[in-house]
Design an enzyme around this catalytic site. Sequence first.
Site, PDB file in Angstrom:
ATOM      1  CG  ASN A   1      -0.397   0.700   2.408  1.00 26.18           C
ATOM      2  OD1 ASN A   1      -0.428   1.923   2.524  1.00 26.18           O
ATOM      3  ND2 ASN A   1       0.166  -0.095   3.332  1.00 26.18           N
TER       4      ASN A   1
ATOM      5  CG  PHE B   1      -0.899   9.247   7.311  1.00 26.64           C
ATOM      6  CD1 PHE B   1      -0.716   7.890   7.533  1.00 26.64           C
ATOM      7  CD2 PHE B   1      -0.088  10.131   8.018  1.00 26.64           C
ATOM      8  CE1 PHE B   1       0.245   7.429   8.414  1.00 26.64           C
ATOM      9  CE2 PHE B   1       0.868   9.680   8.910  1.00 26.64           C
ATOM     10  CZ  PHE B   1       1.045   8.322   9.113  1.00 26.64           C
TER      11      PHE B   1
ATOM     12  CB  SER C   1       3.327   5.835   7.319  1.00 25.17           C
ATOM     13  OG  SER C   1       2.938   5.797   5.953  1.00 25.17           O
TER      14      SER C   1
ATOM     15  CG  ASN D   1       2.937   4.551   1.908  1.00 20.00           C
ATOM     16  OD1 ASN D   1       3.758   4.199   1.068  1.00 20.00           O
ATOM     17  ND2 ASN D   1       2.217   3.690   2.610  1.00 20.00           N
ATOM     18  CB  THR D   2       3.667  10.733   5.043  1.00 18.80           C
ATOM     19  OG1 THR D   2       2.301  10.319   5.040  1.00 18.80           O
ATOM     20  CG2 THR D   2       3.732  12.240   5.217  1.00 18.80           C
TER      21      THR D   2
ATOM     22  CE  LYS E   1       2.101   0.207  12.937  1.00 17.64           C
ATOM     23  NZ  LYS E   1       0.707  -0.079  12.520  1.00 17.64           N
TER      24      LYS E   1
ATOM     25  CG  ASN F   1       3.606   1.051   9.362  1.00 13.95           C
ATOM     26  OD1 ASN F   1       2.983   0.458   8.493  1.00 13.95           O
ATOM     27  ND2 ASN F   1       3.234   2.239   9.827  1.00 13.95           N
TER      28      ASN F   1
END
Length: 345
Positions: free
Chosen positions: A111, A115, A173, A175-176, A207, A236
């Site tokens: 993925n 967010f 994450s 993805n940011t 996390k 994650n």
Amino acid sequence: MAFPLRPVLFAIDAETAHKMTIAALGAWAMTGPAFARSAAPSPRLATRVAGIDFANPLGLAAGVDKDGRAIDGLFALGFGSVEIGTLTPLAQPGNPTPRLFRLREDGAIVNRMGFNNGGLADALPRVIAARRRGVLGINVGANKDATDRIADYVHGVRTAAPHADYLTINVSSPNTPGLRDLQHGAALAALLAACVEVRGTTPLFLKVAPDLDHAAIDEVARAAIDAGIDAIIIGNTTIGRPATLRSRNAAEAGGLSGAPLAALARERLADFRTATGSALPLIAAGGIGDASEAYARIRAGASLVQLYSALAYEGPGMPARLLRDLDALLARDGFAHVADAVGAS
């Protein structure tokens, strides 16, 4: 065993199928005539972590129900805890679609959601209205375009704290852009100090990514202990790609979760167990798909375990099966309580 509706859902693109599933769970919890777990939880599985009583150690990881639309339906599957989010101060659409990909041959998901969520103010009324038949965690993050990301986390912690059983600071994450920089050095210390100051009495978890090296793991462990963080979630998704992957979607950019993450997640759990010296509870996530893997993580030092991708592949009956089998494993090895097995290996 795969669930009967899997062929139908897997015929639809992954993100649409996910939204349909969350909507169905939310509707079922609202209208189902027998909203309850199918069996009473085993006393052997009950545990206390960070001052919180959990009916069992199995949690749903953040990312499944980002906006808190199916809290009661997810608890009804048997989870001892459900973590919603990641929620940011302001609503944001996330990254362009497509951004969620199945790796069917590998039992994995990639993925790059970014967010995507409706924002804290939109989700909290649903949190307040939920019956919450278990421990509810709220995972908070920063908006992509925030000029002061620490301020975003502080806002999230302060706003969500009165409504959560625990809060998770998500700096893991991939993805940011730049978010994972907050896992290091002075930035991490400043973030944790600022969030601890406003969390009140609500336990605060951190996390982190499974892609940290040993020096960074030691740094994170020390910062978390010094700041008074209550637990660390490891971890994650990974930006790595094991050579064993077979799906053509393995080349998609984003974070990899599911079965191929298990080996790396096990290694990082062991690393954090060493780095923390058992001074903090650890929560294992990544590649947990059955009771044997959950039990192995518990014996390796995890007080709680979380899953995500396995639910997509195995279906809604999976949590109950895992808990039943985990209870049997604990009984087989003579453990009266799951807490007795933590770090036993």
